[in-house]
Design an enzyme around this catalytic site. Sequence first.
Site, PDB file in Angstrom:
ATOM      1  N   LYS A 137       0.842  -1.188   0.000  1.00 50.80           N
ATOM      2  CA  LYS A 137       0.000   0.000   0.000  1.00 50.80           C
ATOM      3  C   LYS A 137       0.877   1.236   0.000  1.00 50.80           C
ATOM      4  CE  LYS A 137       0.743   1.905   3.344  1.00 50.80           C
ATOM      5  NZ  LYS A 137       2.028   2.440   3.928  1.00 50.80           N
ATOM      6  N   TYR A 225      -4.251   3.937   6.331  1.00 51.71           N
ATOM      7  CA  TYR A 225      -4.734   2.941   7.307  1.00 51.71           C
ATOM      8  C   TYR A 225      -6.059   3.397   7.905  1.00 51.71           C
ATOM      9  CZ  TYR A 225      -0.186   0.598   7.209  1.00 51.71           C
ATOM     10  OH  TYR A 225       0.931  -0.086   6.813  1.00 51.71           O
TER      11      TYR A 225
HETATM   12  P1  NDP Z   1      12.480   1.550   2.111  1.00 55.46           P
HETATM   13  O1  NDP Z   1      12.921   2.873   1.622  1.00 55.46           O
HETATM   14  O2  NDP Z   1      13.064   1.073   3.391  1.00 55.46           O
HETATM   15  O3  NDP Z   1      12.751   0.439   1.006  1.00 55.46           O
HETATM   16  C1  NDP Z   1      12.415   0.632  -0.343  1.00 55.46           C
HETATM   17  C2  NDP Z   1      13.419  -0.109  -1.219  1.00 55.46           C
HETATM   18  O4  NDP Z   1      13.038   0.090  -2.575  1.00 55.46           O
HETATM   19  C3  NDP Z   1      14.856   0.392  -1.124  1.00 55.46           C
HETATM   20  O5  NDP Z   1      15.582  -0.152  -0.066  1.00 55.46           O
HETATM   21  C4  NDP Z   1      15.419  -0.044  -2.461  1.00 55.46           C
HETATM   22  O6  NDP Z   1      15.761  -1.428  -2.387  1.00 55.46           O
HETATM   23  C5  NDP Z   1      14.215   0.036  -3.398  1.00 55.46           C
HETATM   24  N1  NDP Z   1      14.265   1.210  -4.279  1.00 55.46           N
HETATM   25  C6  NDP Z   1      14.324   1.153  -5.626  1.00 55.46           C
HETATM   26  N2  NDP Z   1      14.368   2.375  -6.171  1.00 55.46           N
HETATM   27  C7  NDP Z   1      14.348   3.251  -5.130  1.00 55.46           C
HETATM   28  C8  NDP Z   1      14.392   4.673  -5.052  1.00 55.46           C
HETATM   29  N3  NDP Z   1      14.429   5.463  -6.145  1.00 55.46           N
HETATM   30  N4  NDP Z   1      14.390   5.240  -3.818  1.00 55.46           N
HETATM   31  C9  NDP Z   1      14.311   4.485  -2.700  1.00 55.46           C
HETATM   32  N5  NDP Z   1      14.255   3.116  -2.734  1.00 55.46           N
HETATM   33  C10 NDP Z   1      14.289   2.516  -3.927  1.00 55.46           C
HETATM   34  O7  NDP Z   1      10.892   1.609   2.205  1.00 55.46           O
HETATM   35  P2  NDP Z   1       9.934   0.632   3.017  1.00 55.46           P
HETATM   36  O8  NDP Z   1      10.451  -0.744   2.969  1.00 55.46           O
HETATM   37  O9  NDP Z   1       9.633   1.233   4.324  1.00 55.46           O
HETATM   38  O10 NDP Z   1       8.575   0.768   2.145  1.00 55.46           O
HETATM   39  C11 NDP Z   1       8.416   0.104   0.908  1.00 55.46           C
HETATM   40  C12 NDP Z   1       6.927   0.004   0.572  1.00 55.46           C
HETATM   41  O11 NDP Z   1       6.278  -0.732   1.583  1.00 55.46           O
HETATM   42  C13 NDP Z   1       6.187   1.327   0.480  1.00 55.46           C
HETATM   43  O12 NDP Z   1       5.231   1.269  -0.550  1.00 55.46           O
HETATM   44  C14 NDP Z   1       5.482   1.457   1.814  1.00 55.46           C
HETATM   45  O13 NDP Z   1       4.285   2.215   1.751  1.00 55.46           O
HETATM   46  C15 NDP Z   1       5.190   0.004   2.128  1.00 55.46           C
HETATM   47  N6  NDP Z   1       5.126  -0.243   3.576  1.00 55.46           N
HETATM   48  C16 NDP Z   1       4.076  -0.963   4.068  1.00 55.46           C
HETATM   49  C17 NDP Z   1       3.993  -1.271   5.411  1.00 55.46           C
HETATM   50  C18 NDP Z   1       2.904  -2.146   5.914  1.00 55.46           C
HETATM   51  O14 NDP Z   1       2.754  -2.262   7.131  1.00 55.46           O
HETATM   52  N7  NDP Z   1       2.139  -2.783   5.052  1.00 55.46           N
HETATM   53  C19 NDP Z   1       4.984  -0.752   6.358  1.00 55.46           C
HETATM   54  C20 NDP Z   1       6.091  -0.069   5.736  1.00 55.46           C
HETATM   55  C21 NDP Z   1       6.131   0.176   4.390  1.00 55.46           C
HETATM   56  P3  NDP Z   1      17.068  -2.001  -3.125  1.00 55.46           P
HETATM   57  O15 NDP Z   1      18.231  -1.248  -2.539  1.00 55.46           O
HETATM   58  O16 NDP Z   1      17.052  -3.437  -2.768  1.00 55.46           O
HETATM   59  O17 NDP Z   1      16.895  -1.739  -4.583  1.00 55.46           O
END
Ligand code: NDP
Length: 393
Positions: A137, A225
Amino acid sequence: MPNEISRRTLIEMSVAGAAALAAAEAQAKSRPALAKDQKIGFAVVGLGKLSQGQIIPGLRTARSARLVAVVSGHRDKAERIAAAEGLPKDAIYSYDDYDRIAQDPRIQVVYIVLPNAMHAEYTIRALKAGKHVLCEKPMATTIADAEAMITAAKAADRKLMIAYRCHYEPKNLAAMRQVRSGALGKPRLFVTDMGRQATLSDPSDAWRLDKKLAGSGGLGDMGIYGINAARYMLNEEPVEVRAWANTDRNDPRFKTVDDLIAWQFRFPSGAICNGSTSFNYNATMSFELWGEKARLRADPGAFYGGNKFAMVDGGKFTDMDVPEIDQFEREMDWMADVVRGKAPMVSPGEEGLQDVRLIQAILDSAAKNGAPIRTDWGYKRAVDPAAVVDIVA
Ligand code: NDP
Protein backbone atom coordinates in the site's frame (compact mmCIF):
# COMPACT_ATOMS: atom_id res chain seq x y z
CA MET A 1 6.75 16.28 29.97
CA PRO A 2 4.04 15.05 27.62
CA ASN A 3 6.64 14.23 24.95
CA GLU A 4 8.56 11.95 27.29
CA ILE A 5 5.39 10.20 28.36
CA SER A 6 4.38 9.53 24.79
CA ARG A 7 7.89 8.44 23.82
CA ARG A 8 7.97 6.01 26.75
CA THR A 9 4.52 4.72 25.80
CA LEU A 10 5.69 4.07 22.26
CA ILE A 11 8.76 2.21 23.49
CA GLU A 12 6.57 0.07 25.75
CA MET A 13 4.29 -0.62 22.81
CA SER A 14 7.15 -1.72 20.60
CA VAL A 15 8.51 -3.99 23.36
CA ALA A 16 5.04 -5.52 23.61
CA GLY A 17 5.03 -5.85 19.81
CA ALA A 18 8.39 -7.68 19.78
CA ALA A 19 7.19 -10.07 22.50
CA ALA A 20 4.01 -10.71 20.55
CA LEU A 21 5.96 -11.42 17.39
CA ALA A 22 8.22 -13.88 19.25
CA ALA A 23 5.09 -15.64 20.55
CA ALA A 24 3.67 -15.70 17.03
CA GLU A 25 6.88 -17.26 15.67
CA ALA A 26 6.73 -19.95 18.35
CA GLN A 27 3.07 -20.54 17.48
CA ALA A 28 3.86 -20.72 13.75
CA LYS A 29 6.49 -23.39 14.34
CA SER A 30 3.86 -25.57 16.01
CA ARG A 31 1.43 -25.27 13.06
CA PRO A 32 1.58 -27.76 10.19
CA ALA A 33 3.23 -26.35 7.07
CA LEU A 34 3.21 -27.51 3.46
CA ALA A 35 6.26 -29.43 2.25
CA LYS A 36 8.93 -27.04 0.93
CA ASP A 37 8.37 -28.00 -2.72
CA GLN A 38 4.60 -27.42 -2.36
CA LYS A 39 4.94 -23.90 -0.95
CA ILE A 40 4.24 -20.98 -3.28
CA GLY A 41 7.51 -19.27 -4.30
CA PHE A 42 7.73 -15.53 -3.60
CA ALA A 43 10.17 -13.03 -5.14
CA VAL A 44 10.60 -9.90 -3.00
CA VAL A 45 11.21 -6.69 -5.00
CA GLY A 46 13.11 -3.92 -3.14
CA LEU A 47 15.18 -4.91 -0.13
CA GLY A 48 14.45 -1.99 2.18
CA LYS A 49 13.25 -1.73 5.78
CA LEU A 50 9.96 -3.55 5.40
CA SER A 51 11.41 -6.39 3.29
CA GLN A 52 14.32 -6.99 5.64
CA GLY A 53 12.49 -6.34 8.91
CA GLN A 54 9.13 -8.02 8.32
CA ILE A 55 8.59 -9.69 4.94
CA ILE A 56 11.63 -11.93 4.63
CA PRO A 57 11.35 -13.00 8.32
CA GLY A 58 7.63 -13.70 7.71
CA LEU A 59 8.48 -15.92 4.74
CA ARG A 60 10.80 -17.99 6.96
CA THR A 61 7.87 -19.18 9.09
CA ALA A 62 5.04 -19.07 6.54
CA ARG A 63 3.08 -22.30 6.06
CA SER A 64 2.19 -21.93 2.37
CA ALA A 65 4.74 -19.38 1.09
CA ARG A 66 8.52 -19.24 0.87
CA LEU A 67 11.20 -16.89 -0.43
CA VAL A 68 12.69 -18.06 -3.74
CA ALA A 69 14.18 -14.87 -5.25
CA VAL A 70 15.09 -11.26 -4.51
CA VAL A 71 15.14 -8.18 -6.77
CA SER A 72 17.36 -5.26 -5.82
CA GLY A 73 19.35 -2.32 -7.17
CA HIS A 74 22.20 -3.16 -4.79
CA ARG A 75 24.00 -6.38 -5.71
CA ASP A 76 26.12 -6.56 -2.51
CA LYS A 77 23.07 -6.27 -0.26
CA ALA A 78 21.12 -8.75 -2.38
CA GLU A 79 23.99 -11.30 -2.26
CA ARG A 80 24.25 -10.94 1.52
CA ILE A 81 20.49 -11.44 2.00
CA ALA A 82 20.30 -14.28 -0.52
CA ALA A 83 23.18 -16.10 1.21
CA ALA A 84 21.52 -15.66 4.62
CA GLU A 85 18.25 -17.06 3.26
CA GLY A 86 19.91 -19.98 1.46
CA LEU A 87 19.09 -18.73 -2.06
CA PRO A 88 21.39 -19.50 -5.01
CA LYS A 89 23.02 -16.63 -6.90
CA ASP A 90 20.76 -17.19 -9.92
CA ALA A 91 17.81 -16.21 -7.69
CA ILE A 92 19.07 -12.61 -7.52
CA TYR A 93 17.64 -10.14 -10.04
CA SER A 94 18.29 -6.46 -10.69
CA TYR A 95 15.70 -3.95 -11.92
CA ASP A 96 17.30 -4.19 -15.38
CA ASP A 97 17.06 -7.97 -15.77
CA TYR A 98 13.75 -8.18 -13.80
CA ASP A 99 11.75 -9.28 -16.87
CA ARG A 100 13.78 -12.52 -16.94
CA ILE A 101 11.60 -13.72 -14.03
CA ALA A 102 9.22 -14.86 -16.80
CA GLN A 103 11.62 -17.76 -17.38
CA ASP A 104 11.97 -18.63 -13.67
CA PRO A 105 9.44 -21.30 -12.66
CA ARG A 106 10.49 -21.03 -9.00
CA ILE A 107 8.69 -17.67 -8.80
CA GLN A 108 4.88 -17.74 -8.64
CA VAL A 109 4.21 -14.52 -6.68
CA VAL A 110 6.08 -11.23 -6.90
CA TYR A 111 5.82 -9.03 -3.79
CA ILE A 112 6.31 -5.33 -4.68
CA VAL A 113 7.93 -3.47 -1.75
CA LEU A 114 9.22 -0.41 -3.61
CA PRO A 115 8.55 3.33 -3.20
CA ASN A 116 4.89 3.99 -4.03
CA ALA A 117 5.39 5.57 -7.48
CA MET A 118 7.25 2.43 -8.65
CA HIS A 119 4.45 0.01 -7.71
CA ALA A 120 2.58 0.29 -11.01
CA GLU A 121 5.55 -0.32 -13.33
CA TYR A 122 6.93 -3.31 -11.41
CA THR A 123 3.47 -4.82 -10.87
CA ILE A 124 2.62 -4.59 -14.56
CA ARG A 125 6.01 -6.03 -15.60
CA ALA A 126 5.52 -8.97 -13.21
CA LEU A 127 1.99 -9.61 -14.49
CA LYS A 128 3.28 -9.53 -18.08
CA ALA A 129 5.90 -12.10 -17.00
CA GLY A 130 3.00 -14.36 -15.99
CA LYS A 131 3.40 -13.93 -12.22
CA HIS A 132 0.79 -13.20 -9.54
CA VAL A 133 1.41 -9.97 -7.60
CA LEU A 134 1.14 -8.93 -3.98
CA CYS A 135 1.67 -5.15 -3.91
CA GLU A 136 2.28 -2.88 -0.93
CA LYS A 137 0.00 0.00 0.00
CA PRO A 138 -0.72 2.55 -1.31
CA MET A 139 -1.33 0.53 -4.46
CA ALA A 140 -0.30 3.46 -6.69
CA THR A 141 0.17 7.22 -6.67
CA THR A 142 -2.44 7.94 -9.35
CA ILE A 143 -5.89 6.60 -10.20
CA ALA A 144 -4.71 5.92 -13.77
CA ASP A 145 -1.81 3.76 -12.53
CA ALA A 146 -4.07 1.76 -10.20
CA GLU A 147 -6.56 1.17 -13.03
CA ALA A 148 -3.73 0.09 -15.36
CA MET A 149 -2.57 -2.46 -12.75
CA ILE A 150 -6.06 -3.96 -12.52
CA THR A 151 -6.36 -4.08 -16.31
CA ALA A 152 -2.95 -5.79 -16.59
CA ALA A 153 -3.95 -8.44 -14.01
CA LYS A 154 -7.14 -9.18 -15.94
CA ALA A 155 -5.28 -9.35 -19.26
CA ALA A 156 -2.70 -11.75 -17.80
CA ASP A 157 -5.35 -13.74 -15.88
CA ARG A 158 -3.19 -13.43 -12.74
CA LYS A 159 -4.10 -12.49 -9.14
CA LEU A 160 -3.40 -8.97 -7.88
CA MET A 161 -3.65 -8.54 -4.12
CA ILE A 162 -2.93 -5.35 -2.16
CA ALA A 163 -1.05 -5.85 1.12
CA TYR A 164 -3.72 -4.69 3.59
CA ARG A 165 -2.36 -6.65 6.54
CA CYS A 166 -5.15 -5.44 8.89
CA HIS A 167 -7.67 -7.44 6.81
CA TYR A 168 -5.95 -10.57 8.17
CA GLU A 169 -5.04 -9.36 11.68
CA PRO A 170 -6.99 -11.09 14.50
CA LYS A 171 -7.74 -8.01 16.63
CA ASN A 172 -9.03 -6.01 13.67
CA LEU A 173 -11.07 -9.02 12.56
CA ALA A 174 -12.51 -9.50 16.05
CA ALA A 175 -13.41 -5.80 16.14
CA MET A 176 -15.12 -5.99 12.73
CA ARG A 177 -17.14 -8.95 14.01
CA GLN A 178 -18.18 -7.01 17.12
CA VAL A 179 -19.51 -4.23 14.91
CA ARG A 180 -21.29 -6.65 12.52
CA SER A 181 -22.84 -8.46 15.54
CA GLY A 182 -24.59 -5.28 16.67
CA ALA A 183 -22.70 -5.19 19.99
CA LEU A 184 -22.04 -1.46 19.54
CA GLY A 185 -25.53 -0.66 18.31
CA LYS A 186 -25.81 1.52 15.20
CA PRO A 187 -22.37 2.95 14.31
CA ARG A 188 -22.43 6.75 14.51
CA LEU A 189 -18.91 8.22 14.59
CA PHE A 190 -15.52 6.85 13.49
CA VAL A 191 -12.44 8.81 14.55
CA THR A 192 -8.95 7.95 13.34
CA ASP A 193 -5.50 9.52 13.62
CA MET A 194 -2.60 7.99 11.76
CA GLY A 195 0.78 9.70 11.60
CA ARG A 196 4.22 10.23 13.05
CA GLN A 197 7.31 12.42 12.79
CA ALA A 198 9.14 11.92 9.47
CA THR A 199 12.92 12.38 9.24
CA LEU A 200 14.58 13.67 6.06
CA SER A 201 17.94 12.09 6.96
CA ASP A 202 16.42 8.58 7.02
CA PRO A 203 16.58 7.22 3.43
CA SER A 204 13.32 5.33 4.03
CA ASP A 205 11.63 8.65 4.81
CA ALA A 206 13.48 10.76 2.22
CA TRP A 207 11.47 9.23 -0.64
CA ARG A 208 8.28 9.46 1.48
CA LEU A 209 8.85 13.24 1.56
CA ASP A 210 9.34 13.43 -2.24
CA LYS A 211 6.04 13.74 -4.08
CA LYS A 212 7.47 12.14 -7.26
CA LEU A 213 8.14 8.86 -5.41
CA ALA A 214 5.50 8.97 -2.66
CA GLY A 215 2.50 10.61 -4.36
CA SER A 216 1.37 12.29 -1.15
CA GLY A 217 2.85 12.80 2.34
CA GLY A 218 1.49 11.18 5.48
CA LEU A 219 -1.86 10.62 3.75
CA GLY A 220 -0.73 7.80 1.43
CA ASP A 221 1.75 6.38 3.92
CA MET A 222 -0.18 6.47 7.23
CA GLY A 223 -3.56 8.09 6.60
CA ILE A 224 -4.45 5.23 4.26
CA TYR A 225 -4.73 2.94 7.31
CA GLY A 226 -7.44 5.23 8.71
CA ILE A 227 -9.24 5.53 5.36
CA ASN A 228 -9.23 1.76 4.97
CA ALA A 229 -10.17 1.10 8.62
CA ALA A 230 -13.18 3.44 8.40
CA ARG A 231 -14.36 1.41 5.41
CA TYR A 232 -13.74 -2.06 6.83
CA MET A 233 -15.06 -1.27 10.29
CA LEU A 234 -18.27 0.33 9.00
CA ASN A 235 -18.51 -2.03 5.99
CA GLU A 236 -19.74 0.75 3.74
CA GLU A 237 -18.24 3.35 1.42
CA PRO A 238 -18.12 7.13 1.85
CA VAL A 239 -20.45 9.18 -0.36
CA GLU A 240 -18.86 12.57 0.35
CA VAL A 241 -15.46 13.87 1.46
CA ARG A 242 -14.32 17.19 2.89
CA ALA A 243 -10.71 17.91 3.88
CA TRP A 244 -8.38 20.62 5.10
CA ALA A 245 -4.57 20.80 5.02
CA ASN A 246 -2.03 22.74 7.04
CA THR A 247 1.55 22.57 5.78
CA ASP A 248 4.52 24.72 6.73
CA ARG A 249 6.42 25.03 3.42
CA ASN A 250 9.42 26.47 5.32
CA ASP A 251 9.87 23.06 6.98
CA PRO A 252 12.43 21.32 4.67
CA ARG A 253 10.41 18.09 4.93
CA PHE A 254 7.39 19.61 3.26
CA LYS A 255 8.76 21.17 0.07
CA THR A 256 6.64 18.90 -2.13
CA VAL A 257 4.26 16.87 0.08
CA ASP A 258 1.45 17.93 2.44
CA ASP A 259 1.86 17.64 6.20
CA LEU A 260 -1.29 17.82 8.35
CA ILE A 261 -4.52 16.79 6.68
CA ALA A 262 -7.85 16.45 8.46
CA TRP A 263 -10.77 14.95 6.58
CA GLN A 264 -14.39 13.96 6.99
CA PHE A 265 -16.23 11.12 5.29
CA ARG A 266 -20.01 10.98 5.19
CA PHE A 267 -21.42 7.44 4.88
CA PRO A 268 -24.83 6.33 3.49
CA SER A 269 -25.91 5.04 6.94
CA GLY A 270 -25.43 8.55 8.37
CA ALA A 271 -22.17 7.63 10.12
CA ILE A 272 -19.43 10.26 9.96
CA CYS A 273 -15.65 9.73 10.02
CA ASN A 274 -13.24 12.35 11.33
CA GLY A 275 -9.72 11.47 10.20
CA SER A 276 -6.30 13.02 10.44
CA THR A 277 -2.78 12.30 9.28
CA SER A 278 0.53 14.07 9.65
CA PHE A 279 4.26 13.56 9.22
CA ASN A 280 4.76 16.17 11.96
CA TYR A 281 2.88 14.99 15.03
CA ASN A 282 3.43 12.46 17.78
CA ALA A 283 3.23 8.89 16.48
CA THR A 284 -0.22 7.31 16.46
CA MET A 285 -2.12 4.58 14.63
CA SER A 286 -5.46 4.76 16.41
CA PHE A 287 -9.14 4.53 15.65
CA GLU A 288 -12.32 4.60 17.64
CA LEU A 289 -15.90 3.79 16.73
CA TRP A 290 -18.83 5.17 18.72
CA GLY A 291 -22.02 3.19 18.40
CA GLU A 292 -25.36 4.05 19.98
CA LYS A 293 -24.73 1.46 22.73
CA ALA A 294 -20.95 1.13 23.10
CA ARG A 295 -17.62 2.34 21.82
CA LEU A 296 -14.74 0.35 20.34
CA ARG A 297 -11.27 1.74 20.94
CA ALA A 298 -8.12 0.64 19.08
CA ASP A 299 -5.00 2.46 20.24
CA PRO A 300 -2.80 1.41 18.69
CA GLY A 301 -4.94 -0.37 16.12
CA ALA A 302 -2.57 -0.99 13.22
CA PHE A 303 0.93 -1.57 14.62
CA TYR A 304 2.86 -4.66 13.53
CA GLY A 305 2.16 -6.08 17.01
CA GLY A 306 1.05 -4.99 20.46
CA ASN A 307 -2.26 -3.48 19.28
CA LYS A 308 -4.69 -2.71 22.10
CA PHE A 309 -8.40 -3.10 21.43
CA ALA A 310 -11.10 -2.47 24.02
CA MET A 311 -14.88 -2.28 24.19
CA VAL A 312 -15.89 0.80 26.15
CA ASP A 313 -19.21 1.43 27.90
CA GLY A 314 -19.18 4.88 29.42
CA GLY A 315 -15.95 4.86 31.42
CA LYS A 316 -15.67 1.06 31.66
CA PHE A 317 -12.98 -0.45 29.43
CA THR A 318 -12.99 -4.19 28.64
CA ASP A 319 -9.88 -5.33 26.77
CA MET A 320 -10.49 -7.61 23.80
CA ASP A 321 -8.47 -10.73 24.47
CA VAL A 322 -7.42 -11.90 21.02
CA PRO A 323 -4.15 -13.72 20.19
CA GLU A 324 -1.36 -12.03 18.24
CA ILE A 325 0.08 -13.43 15.05
CA ASP A 326 2.88 -12.42 12.67
CA GLN A 327 0.74 -10.25 10.39
CA PHE A 328 3.11 -10.43 7.41
CA GLU A 329 3.42 -14.21 7.53
CA ARG A 330 -0.38 -14.44 7.71
CA GLU A 331 -0.95 -12.08 4.78
CA MET A 332 1.58 -13.90 2.56
CA ASP A 333 0.10 -17.28 3.49
CA TRP A 334 -3.31 -15.89 2.50
CA MET A 335 -1.96 -14.77 -0.89
CA ALA A 336 -0.34 -18.20 -1.36
CA ASP A 337 -3.65 -19.87 -0.52
CA VAL A 338 -5.47 -17.60 -3.01
CA VAL A 339 -3.00 -18.74 -5.70
CA ARG A 340 -3.52 -22.38 -4.64
CA GLY A 341 -7.29 -21.90 -4.93
CA LYS A 342 -7.72 -22.55 -1.18
CA ALA A 343 -8.81 -19.05 -0.08
CA PRO A 344 -10.96 -16.24 -1.52
CA MET A 345 -9.38 -12.96 -2.61
CA VAL A 346 -10.12 -10.45 0.15
CA SER A 347 -8.04 -7.40 -0.78
CA PRO A 348 -7.93 -7.25 -4.60
CA GLY A 349 -6.68 -4.40 -6.78
CA GLU A 350 -10.16 -2.83 -6.73
CA GLU A 351 -9.84 -2.41 -2.94
CA GLY A 352 -6.53 -0.58 -3.44
CA LEU A 353 -8.02 1.58 -6.20
CA GLN A 354 -10.86 2.68 -3.88
CA ASP A 355 -8.32 4.06 -1.38
CA VAL A 356 -6.30 5.74 -4.15
CA ARG A 357 -9.51 7.45 -5.37
CA LEU A 358 -10.42 8.54 -1.83
CA ILE A 359 -6.89 9.87 -1.25
CA GLN A 360 -7.28 11.92 -4.44
CA ALA A 361 -10.70 13.18 -3.29
CA ILE A 362 -9.22 14.23 0.07
CA LEU A 363 -6.36 16.08 -1.67
CA ASP A 364 -8.82 17.73 -4.11
CA SER A 365 -11.08 18.90 -1.27
CA ALA A 366 -8.12 20.15 0.79
CA ALA A 367 -6.90 22.12 -2.25
CA LYS A 368 -10.32 23.83 -2.28
CA ASN A 369 -10.32 24.50 1.48
CA GLY A 370 -12.84 21.84 2.43
CA ALA A 371 -15.13 21.94 -0.60
CA PRO A 372 -17.35 18.82 -0.61
CA ILE A 373 -16.38 16.16 -3.16
CA ARG A 374 -18.88 13.43 -4.10
CA THR A 375 -17.41 9.94 -3.79
CA ASP A 376 -20.52 7.81 -4.46
CA TRP A 377 -19.07 6.24 -7.59
CA GLY A 378 -20.62 2.86 -6.77
CA TYR A 379 -17.72 0.83 -5.36
CA LYS A 380 -18.68 -2.03 -3.05
CA ARG A 381 -16.11 -4.47 -1.68
CA ALA A 382 -16.64 -7.97 -3.05
CA VAL A 383 -15.70 -9.82 0.15
CA ASP A 384 -16.02 -8.70 3.77
CA PRO A 385 -12.84 -9.80 5.62
CA ALA A 386 -14.93 -10.37 8.78
CA ALA A 387 -17.01 -12.94 6.91
CA VAL A 388 -14.20 -15.11 5.54
CA VAL A 389 -10.89 -14.62 7.36
CA ASP A 390 -10.50 -16.82 10.42
CA ILE A 391 -9.16 -15.12 13.53
CA VAL A 392 -6.45 -17.64 14.33
CA ALA A 393 -4.57 -19.19 11.45
P1 NDP B 1 12.48 1.55 2.11
O1 NDP B 1 12.92 2.87 1.62
O2 NDP B 1 13.06 1.07 3.39
O3 NDP B 1 12.75 0.44 1.01
C1 NDP B 1 12.42 0.63 -0.34
C2 NDP B 1 13.42 -0.11 -1.22
O4 NDP B 1 13.04 0.09 -2.57
C3 NDP B 1 14.86 0.39 -1.12
O5 NDP B 1 15.58 -0.15 -0.07
C4 NDP B 1 15.42 -0.04 -2.46
O6 NDP B 1 15.76 -1.43 -2.39
C5 NDP B 1 14.21 0.04 -3.40
N1 NDP B 1 14.26 1.21 -4.28
C6 NDP B 1 14.32 1.15 -5.63
N2 NDP B 1 14.37 2.37 -6.17
C7 NDP B 1 14.35 3.25 -5.13
C8 NDP B 1 14.39 4.67 -5.05
N3 NDP B 1 14.43 5.46 -6.14
N4 NDP B 1 14.39 5.24 -3.82
C9 NDP B 1 14.31 4.49 -2.70
N5 NDP B 1 14.26 3.12 -2.73
C10 NDP B 1 14.29 2.52 -3.93
O7 NDP B 1 10.89 1.61 2.21
P2 NDP B 1 9.93 0.63 3.02
O8 NDP B 1 10.45 -0.74 2.97
O9 NDP B 1 9.63 1.23 4.32
O10 NDP B 1 8.57 0.77 2.14
C11 NDP B 1 8.42 0.10 0.91
C12 NDP B 1 6.93 0.00 0.57
O11 NDP B 1 6.28 -0.73 1.58
C13 NDP B 1 6.19 1.33 0.48
O12 NDP B 1 5.23 1.27 -0.55
C14 NDP B 1 5.48 1.46 1.81
O13 NDP B 1 4.29 2.21 1.75
C15 NDP B 1 5.19 0.00 2.13
N6 NDP B 1 5.13 -0.24 3.58
C16 NDP B 1 4.08 -0.96 4.07
C17 NDP B 1 3.99 -1.27 5.41
C18 NDP B 1 2.90 -2.15 5.91
O14 NDP B 1 2.75 -2.26 7.13
N7 NDP B 1 2.14 -2.78 5.05
C19 NDP B 1 4.98 -0.75 6.36
C20 NDP B 1 6.09 -0.07 5.74
C21 NDP B 1 6.13 0.18 4.39
P3 NDP B 1 17.07 -2.00 -3.13
O15 NDP B 1 18.23 -1.25 -2.54
O16 NDP B 1 17.05 -3.44 -2.77
O17 NDP B 1 16.89 -1.74 -4.58
